[in-house]
Design a protein around this motif. Structure first.
Motif, PDB file in Angstrom:
ATOM      1  N   LYS A 138       0.780  -1.240   0.000  1.00 16.59           N
ATOM      2  CA  LYS A 138       0.000   0.000   0.000  1.00 16.59           C
ATOM      3  C   LYS A 138       0.819   1.301   0.000  1.00 16.59           C
ATOM      4  O   LYS A 138       0.382   2.289  -0.576  1.00 16.59           O
ATOM      5  N   SER A 157      -7.361   1.961  -2.864  1.00 17.89           N
ATOM      6  CA  SER A 157      -7.507   0.920  -3.883  1.00 17.89           C
ATOM      7  C   SER A 157      -8.521   1.400  -4.915  1.00 17.89           C
ATOM      8  O   SER A 157      -8.882   2.579  -4.930  1.00 17.89           O
ATOM      9  N   GLY A 178      -9.000  -7.515  -3.470  1.00 18.97           N
ATOM     10  CA  GLY A 178      -9.987  -6.821  -2.650  1.00 18.97           C
ATOM     11  C   GLY A 178     -10.605  -5.744  -3.528  1.00 18.97           C
ATOM     12  O   GLY A 178     -11.665  -5.913  -4.116  1.00 18.97           O
ATOM     13  N   GLY A 179      -9.888  -4.630  -3.664  1.00 19.02           N
ATOM     14  CA  GLY A 179     -10.297  -3.588  -4.606  1.00 19.02           C
ATOM     15  C   GLY A 179      -9.540  -3.695  -5.911  1.00 19.02           C
ATOM     16  O   GLY A 179      -9.848  -3.009  -6.875  1.00 19.02           O
ATOM     17  N   GLY A 180      -8.495  -4.524  -5.938  1.00 15.54           N
ATOM     18  CA  GLY A 180      -7.781  -4.788  -7.186  1.00 15.54           C
ATOM     19  C   GLY A 180      -6.434  -4.108  -7.341  1.00 15.54           C
ATOM     20  O   GLY A 180      -5.827  -4.195  -8.413  1.00 15.54           O
ATOM     21  N   SER A 181      -5.909  -3.447  -6.274  1.00 21.64           N
ATOM     22  CA  SER A 181      -4.702  -2.645  -6.510  1.00 21.64           C
ATOM     23  C   SER A 181      -3.413  -3.469  -6.584  1.00 21.64           C
ATOM     24  O   SER A 181      -2.562  -3.197  -7.431  1.00 21.64           O
ATOM     25  N   ASN A 182      -3.254  -4.501  -5.727  1.00 20.89           N
ATOM     26  CA  ASN A 182      -2.002  -5.270  -5.859  1.00 20.89           C
ATOM     27  C   ASN A 182      -2.078  -6.179  -7.071  1.00 20.89           C
ATOM     28  O   ASN A 182      -1.084  -6.388  -7.772  1.00 20.89           O
ATOM     29  N   SER A 198       1.500  -9.741  -1.221  1.00 19.86           N
ATOM     30  CA  SER A 198       1.074  -8.358  -0.962  1.00 19.86           C
ATOM     31  C   SER A 198       1.440  -7.840   0.429  1.00 19.86           C
ATOM     32  O   SER A 198       1.547  -6.625   0.615  1.00 19.86           O
TER      33      SER A 198
HETATM   34  C1  LIG Z   1      -5.165  -4.092   1.159  1.00 12.96           C
HETATM   35  C2  LIG Z   1      -4.513  -5.357   0.940  1.00 12.96           C
HETATM   36  C3  LIG Z   1      -4.976  -6.261  -0.041  1.00 12.96           C
HETATM   37  C4  LIG Z   1      -6.202  -6.035  -0.861  1.00 12.96           C
HETATM   38  O1  LIG Z   1      -6.321  -4.814  -1.533  1.00 12.96           O
HETATM   39  P1  LIG Z   1      -6.102  -4.685  -3.097  1.00 12.96           P
HETATM   40  O2  LIG Z   1      -6.457  -3.281  -3.411  1.00 12.96           O
HETATM   41  O3  LIG Z   1      -7.038  -5.667  -3.753  1.00 12.96           O
HETATM   42  O4  LIG Z   1      -4.695  -4.990  -3.366  1.00 12.96           O
HETATM   43  C5  LIG Z   1      -4.268  -7.428  -0.220  1.00 12.96           C
HETATM   44  N1  LIG Z   1      -3.197  -7.731   0.538  1.00 12.96           N
HETATM   45  C6  LIG Z   1      -2.741  -6.896   1.482  1.00 12.96           C
HETATM   46  C7  LIG Z   1      -1.548  -7.287   2.297  1.00 12.96           C
HETATM   47  C8  LIG Z   1      -3.374  -5.679   1.708  1.00 12.96           C
HETATM   48  O5  LIG Z   1      -2.906  -4.848   2.637  1.00 12.96           O
END
Ligand SMILES: *Cc1c(COP(=O)(O)O)cnc(C)c1O
Length: 448
Positions: free
Chosen positions: A110, A227, A262-266, A410
């Motif tokens: 993040k 995200s 989750g929201g798709g960012s990683n 992540s």
């Molecule tokens: C926040 C988080 C996610 C999920 O968020 P995305 O936006 O989908 O990446 C996944 N893994 C970790 C360790 C996170 O902190």
């Protein structure tokens, strides 16, 4: 054989990759929640201009500011690691690599966007950023960014996590930010919910509403989202750009990329630079991994919905379970957001990304196997991707096929030990996909 594939600091990418310039189907624009017309600049006044530009730009390469790269260098480039012990334990012919984003100060991917967002807000003269946080990773990442860039941060943390994860809260305090349990008494929406339901445990959508209300009501205060939005995925592409260089060093290329979603960012961060190749004809699979209790991409619908429960945010065209959907609060594995990134949603719709879901006990089982073989304790979210990678590796064994698997690692799970304790003591339960709850929530989707 080398386990860790490292880049030197001067090999760190100098630009982010913007997939908007390459998409086969352009995204439908976000809509104003009242007028249901495409957003105007006025609707976006809680973001600095530079980020609004990035949100809509179709320029494929966007320079990473020098100052942001200097801060990234505190922990980037992150290692790409060959999971030799895990491979051995599985007896698989597959090669498993993981891109270790857990080495950041906040322990997850993040900060890659938190630093960039704090930078652009600071440049625009903003004094305070508000935000929401679920498990606390995003809140702590933005607190870190605020501390490094000299900007105040106010975090609304989903109440169930605020009580279950006190040490994330401590980190946020340590980096000098404020944190409130959401629903809180700071905002109109928070007070309204508390009046009706004093024991409300909160949700990510509700915390978003509180953070936005706080930003709208205060001078020199902007809102930051961790995200979902295009500019967030843009900043996260530093992960995939590095991973690609690292794999080139060992003459490899992934057959399949797995990431928790989750929201798709990683997921976007690691995969978009490879999706670029895929759009140009390369053969690579990308798999989004979700919890069975919040199966947005696997069971949701693709259409316009609000990003928050109070309907204050713009309508986004995305896969959604309905903005009224609240996953069961006993779900321990994170990834509890009802919607998904519009970029990831469109790529799923166009068949460039696949999605799969798992129940929480099998996810933790995979996480424990990873910790016992590779050493690092994965975040519960990360365990989802590990489970999918393990399944891919077992399939490769059954088919006696070579295969290269790339995991987005992540984050670490050092603040999630309560969930591991529950799993290890046999107290963690699975529940079926909440079909009735999803059906009900889908009934509240807005007409557009
Ligand atoms: C926040 C988080 C996610 C999920 O968020 P995305 O936006 O989908 O990446 C996944 N893994 C970790 C360790 C996170 O902190």
């Amino acid at each position: 054989m080398e386990r860790k594939i490292l880049l030197s600091e001067n090999e760190m990418p100098t630009y982010w990759y913007n997939v908007l310039g390459d998409l086969l189907t352009p995204l439908k624009p976000p809509l104003n929640p009242q007028t249901k017309k495409p957003l105007t600049a006025e609707d976006l006044k809680i973001f600095p201009e530079a980020l609004i530009e990035q949100e809509m730009s179709t320029q494929t390469e966007i320079e990473i500011p020098q100052k942001v790269r200097e801060i990234y260098a505190l922990w980037r480039p992150t290692p790409l690691v060959r999971a030799l012990n895990l491979e051995k334990a599985l007896g698989t012919p597959a090669k498993i690599y993981y891109k270790n984003e857990s080495v950041s100060p906040a322990g997850s991917h993040k900060p890659n966007t938190a630093i960039a967002q704090a930078y652009y807000n600071k440049e625009a003269g903003i004094k305070t950023l508000t935000t929401e946080t679920g498990a606390g990773q995003w809140g702590s990442a933005l607190a870190l960014a605020g501390s490094l860039l000299g900007i105040n941060v106010r975090v609304y943390m989903v109440k169930v996590s605020y009580n279950q994860k006190p040490f994330r809260k401590s980190m946020i305090h340590l980096w000098g930010a404020e944190v409130f349990a959401s629903p809180s008494n700071n905002t109109r929406i928070g007070r309204e919910i508390l009046k009706k339901d004093p024991d409300n445990q909160g949700s990510l959508g509700l915390a978003i509403s509180e953070a936005i209300e706080d930003a709208v009501e205060h001078e020199n205060t902007n809102y930051a989202l961790g995200s979902v939005l295009n500019h967030v995925l843009l900043h996260q592409t530093v992960i995939g750009l590095e991973a690609k260089k690292q794999l080139e060093k060992v003459n490899d290329y992934p057959d399949v990329i797995v990431a928790p979603c989750g929201g798709g960012s990683n997921l976007g961060g690691i995969s978009l630079p490879f999706i670029r190749d895929k759009i140009n004809g390369k053969d690579v699979r990308v798999v989004a991994v979700e919890p069975a209790s919040c199966p947005t991409l696997t069971k949701g619908v693709f259409r316009y919905d609000y990003a928050d429960v109070a309907k204050m945010t713009p309508l986004l065209n995305m896969y959604t379970l309905g903005h009224q959907f609240m996953p069961p609060s006993i779900h321990a594995g994170g990834l509890r957001y009802h919607g998904d990134s519009p970029i990831i949603s469109q790529l799923k719709k166009d068949g460039l990304i696949e999605a799969t879901s798992y129940k929480q006990t099998e996810v933790f089982e995979a996480g424990v196997l990873f910790a016992k073989t590779e050493g690092i304790v994965p975040a519960p979210e990360t365990c989802h991707a590990i489970k999918a990678a393990v399944d891919e590796a077992i399939k490769a064994k059954e088919e006696a096929k070579e295969k290269t698997i790339l995991i987005c690692f992540s984050g670490h799970g050092h603040f999630d030990m309560t969930s591991y304790d529950m799993y290890l003591s046999g107290q963690m339960e699975d529940y079926e996909y909440p079909e009735e709850k999803v059906k009900e929530a889908l009934g509240y989707l807005p007409e557009v």
